[in-house]
Design a protein around this motif. Sequence first.
Motif, mmCIF file in Angstrom:
data_model
loop_
_atom_site.group_PDB
_atom_site.id
_atom_site.type_symbol
_atom_site.label_atom_id
_atom_site.label_comp_id
_atom_site.label_asym_id
_atom_site.label_seq_id
_atom_site.Cartn_x
_atom_site.Cartn_y
_atom_site.Cartn_z
ATOM 1 N N MET A 128 0.843 -1.199 0.000
ATOM 2 C CA MET A 128 0.000 0.000 0.000
ATOM 3 C C MET A 128 0.880 1.252 0.000
ATOM 4 O O MET A 128 0.604 2.215 -0.730
ATOM 5 N N ASP A 129 1.926 1.257 0.801
ATOM 6 C CA ASP A 129 2.830 2.399 0.863
ATOM 7 C C ASP A 129 3.539 2.612 -0.469
ATOM 8 O O ASP A 129 3.840 3.755 -0.844
ATOM 9 N N TRP A 130 3.774 1.538 -1.196
ATOM 10 C CA TRP A 130 4.434 1.621 -2.487
ATOM 11 C C TRP A 130 3.458 1.813 -3.641
ATOM 12 O O TRP A 130 3.837 1.731 -4.818
ATOM 13 N N ASP A 131 2.188 2.022 -3.327
ATOM 14 C CA ASP A 131 1.136 2.301 -4.327
ATOM 15 C C ASP A 131 0.835 1.117 -5.244
ATOM 16 O O ASP A 131 0.326 1.304 -6.360
ATOM 17 N N TYR A 132 1.088 -0.089 -4.779
ATOM 18 C CA TYR A 132 0.668 -1.266 -5.531
ATOM 19 C C TYR A 132 -0.775 -1.652 -5.192
ATOM 20 O O TYR A 132 -1.492 -2.194 -6.033
#
Length: 377
Positions: free
Chosen positions: A101-105
Amino acid sequence: MAEGKRAGHGIWTPANIVTSIRVVFVPAWLLAAWVAGIPSHEGTGVSWPHLVVALLFILLSLTDKLDGYLARSRGEVTTFGKFLDPIADKLVVVCSMLVLMDWDYLNFWPLVIVVSREFLVSGLRLVVAAEGTVVAASNLGKWKTATTMTSISGYFLHSCLGWGALAGGLYWLSFALMAAAIVLTAWSGFDYFWKSRDALFADEEYEGGPSAKGGAEAAPSWDDCVALAAEVLDEARSRGLTVGTAESCTGGLVEGSLTAVPGSSDVVKGAIGSYACSVKHAVLGVSDEILDTVGPVSPECAAAMAEGARTALGCDLSVSVTGIAGPGGAEPGKPVGLVWFGVSSGAGTRTESVVFPGDRSEVRLRAVRHALQLLRD
């Protein structure tokens, strides 16, 4: 002794050491992910920090299979392992999804669905277990776990690549697998609730539930068991039903009492003797999750054994027996004499336990009588 276990192995077995390392290693892996930072995907080269994160995650995932194998193959399923293993598994999944989520996946919906399903199913198991009913783990749960871990691994491998053709294909494959994992997560959760609907909405408790005691009456003789078996056969015959058994601590005595009655072949389909955990898994389909977490002497195992016997033998009604006949094999919460029973039919599966008094021979005969009573009733 309890079938499939060895007594006196202590807490720090190889399986529990692997599980503990997995738990302790999660913060170290999160630190590596933080150091690697959000992937930029610039160019086509390999980002080595992100590759390290991906490989470490895959290693964490594989340790789940390793500790399960060690516990089963060495007969060292422990209460500590039953407590820690599911926590370790969920910790790895939740932390990895937070990183993605933090990496926008990922957005927050996959994590909400996964966490909600785990809370709901855990609560459901507690409630229906109090009613003497256990819903065994299904293949849907296995596929859900495998698909989720494969998808997450794919995302992390993609994070170390640029946006070339290979990286693009890996991304969309991981996306498709995550979508399938979410569907399987919701489906397996619904399946748990559907299978336990009778117990969940029951108005009163089952008689002889998990805390039932064996009583102090004299142990039955073999002739008593055969006489009761004749009643079972007459009742089954009048209803046009066939029966089968899955036995562990009784070693085939339930089927032996049934087939001791002349003419029983029109009712009795057979029996599966599953003293070893490997046979419970390979022949009756008892899942690794059950054997690794709650062990062979449990309502989950009794339910899975009964369902597996009904499928394998093609019978209408099956009974399973799994317990600790003694003189050794006791462990915290599981005394000598504890026997779990499962009864499975087209209407569903019910379990109950009894703690029988007496020596090994008496416990086994009492268990045979109780299994026959369950079939008759």
